[in-house]
Scaffold this active site. Structure first.
Site, mmCIF file in Angstrom:
data_model
loop_
_atom_site.group_PDB
_atom_site.id
_atom_site.type_symbol
_atom_site.label_atom_id
_atom_site.label_comp_id
_atom_site.label_asym_id
_atom_site.label_seq_id
_atom_site.Cartn_x
_atom_site.Cartn_y
_atom_site.Cartn_z
ATOM 1 N N HIS A 75 1.022 -1.188 -0.065
ATOM 2 C CA HIS A 75 0.040 -0.025 -0.021
ATOM 3 C C HIS A 75 1.056 1.438 0.048
ATOM 4 C CE1 HIS A 75 -3.497 2.147 1.845
ATOM 5 N NE2 HIS A 75 -3.177 2.896 0.841
ATOM 6 N N GLU A 134 1.064 8.272 -3.972
ATOM 7 C CA GLU A 134 1.962 7.652 -2.747
ATOM 8 C C GLU A 134 3.357 8.626 -2.693
ATOM 9 O OE1 GLU A 134 1.295 5.421 -0.279
ATOM 10 O OE2 GLU A 134 -0.656 5.506 -1.079
ATOM 11 N N HIS A 138 3.457 10.969 0.423
ATOM 12 C CA HIS A 138 4.380 10.369 1.527
ATOM 13 C C HIS A 138 5.983 10.443 0.895
ATOM 14 C CE1 HIS A 138 0.913 8.852 3.380
ATOM 15 N NE2 HIS A 138 0.492 8.308 2.053
#
Ligand SMILES: *[C@@H]1O[C@H](CO)[C@@H](O)[C@H](O)[C@H]1NC(C)=O
Length: 252
Positions: A75, A134, A138
């Site tokens: 993930h 992502e 992040h």
């Protein structure tokens, strides 16, 4: 002696960078103390040497229909604050936002692109969107990957490639399917949530977070501190996750 070594290290900085250039390993700035453990700082530490968001979450998914039948898929890898709060929700450096991660990675390293397609599939069918999200949210929060940390040898997208390589390598290192299997937990049956947690703890030595959709296992998260710039050391999670009681571990 330590002072003398640091002085030599400082003077030698430019030539050391020249030597590092051309390898694909992390070009650790040589003024960094590689023994520093994130969130265990004493005094101020350069954010190029130790990740500022120093408690890092690796979230791995178990999604029937996605990825190999005997592998958890990725993930994401999420830098959190040391007290377990999320880094800024829109990411940490919008100058490096992109919606083109798939073509960036494919052009830089087609082997890595293949690994990402296998081990990091989106359940909505758009891998590029998923990876780009992502990275933007992040990846840009990993302070040790700021382009300025590389000094003059920085090559465009080196930070991007290092981030994705790190995540892929961590998933390989923490083989959750294997750890469960080794402890008699295999797909197609129900297990008590603590049986699943203990199976992973006995293999990797730390508590993990278990998340479910309904009573079905869907995600396992691991927490890490980071030694130096990139040595991930597993630690206990701070939250147990939402799985309760008898949990179904479906076959893929
Ligand atoms: C390309 O990616 C693969 C797989 O992630 C990695 O093992 C390899 O070292 C990379 N090659 C280069 C030249 O960086």
């Amino acid at each position: 002696m330590k002072l003398l070594t640091s002085l030599i290290a400082l003077v030698g900085f430019t030539s050391a960078q020249l030597i590092i250039q051309g390898t694909d390993s992390l070009s650790e700035p040589d003024y960094c103390d590689t023994t520093t453990l994130s969130c265990h700082w004493t005094g101020s530490v350069d954010a190029c040497c130790s990740p500022k968001y120093g408690l890092v979450v690796l979230a791995l998914q178990w999604m029937p229909g996605f990825g190999p039948n005997d592998e958890f898929t990725i993930h994401g890898l999420w830098p959190d604050t040391c007290s377990g709060r999320m880094a800024p929700g829109r990411g940490c450096d919008n100058s490096r936002n992109t919606n083109q991660i798939a073509s960036i990675v494919r052009n830089m390293n087609s082997t890595m692109y293949g690994r990402m397609n296998t081990f990091w599939p989106s359940n909505k069918g758009d891998n590029n969107w998923f990876w780009s999200h992502e990275w933007t949210k992040h990846g840009t929060c990993v302070s040790t990957l700021r382009p300025t940390c590389y000094g003059p040898t920085y090559k465009k997208y080196q930070d991007v490639i290092e981030y994705f390589e790190q995540v892929l390598d961590l998933r390989d290192r923490f083989d959750l399917f294997g750890a469960l299997n080794l402890n008699g937990v295999s797909p197609g049956r129900h297990y008590n949530v603590e049986t699943i947690r203990d199976a992973i703890k006995s293999t990797y030595g730390a508590n993990v977070k278990l998340d479910c959709h309904g009573n079905q296992l869907s995600e396992i998260s691991l927490n890490f501190y980071v030694r130096g710039r990139d040595k991930y050391e597993i630690t206990n999670v701070q939250r147990a996750g939402n799985c309760r009681g008898a949990v179904y571990y479906p076959k893929k």
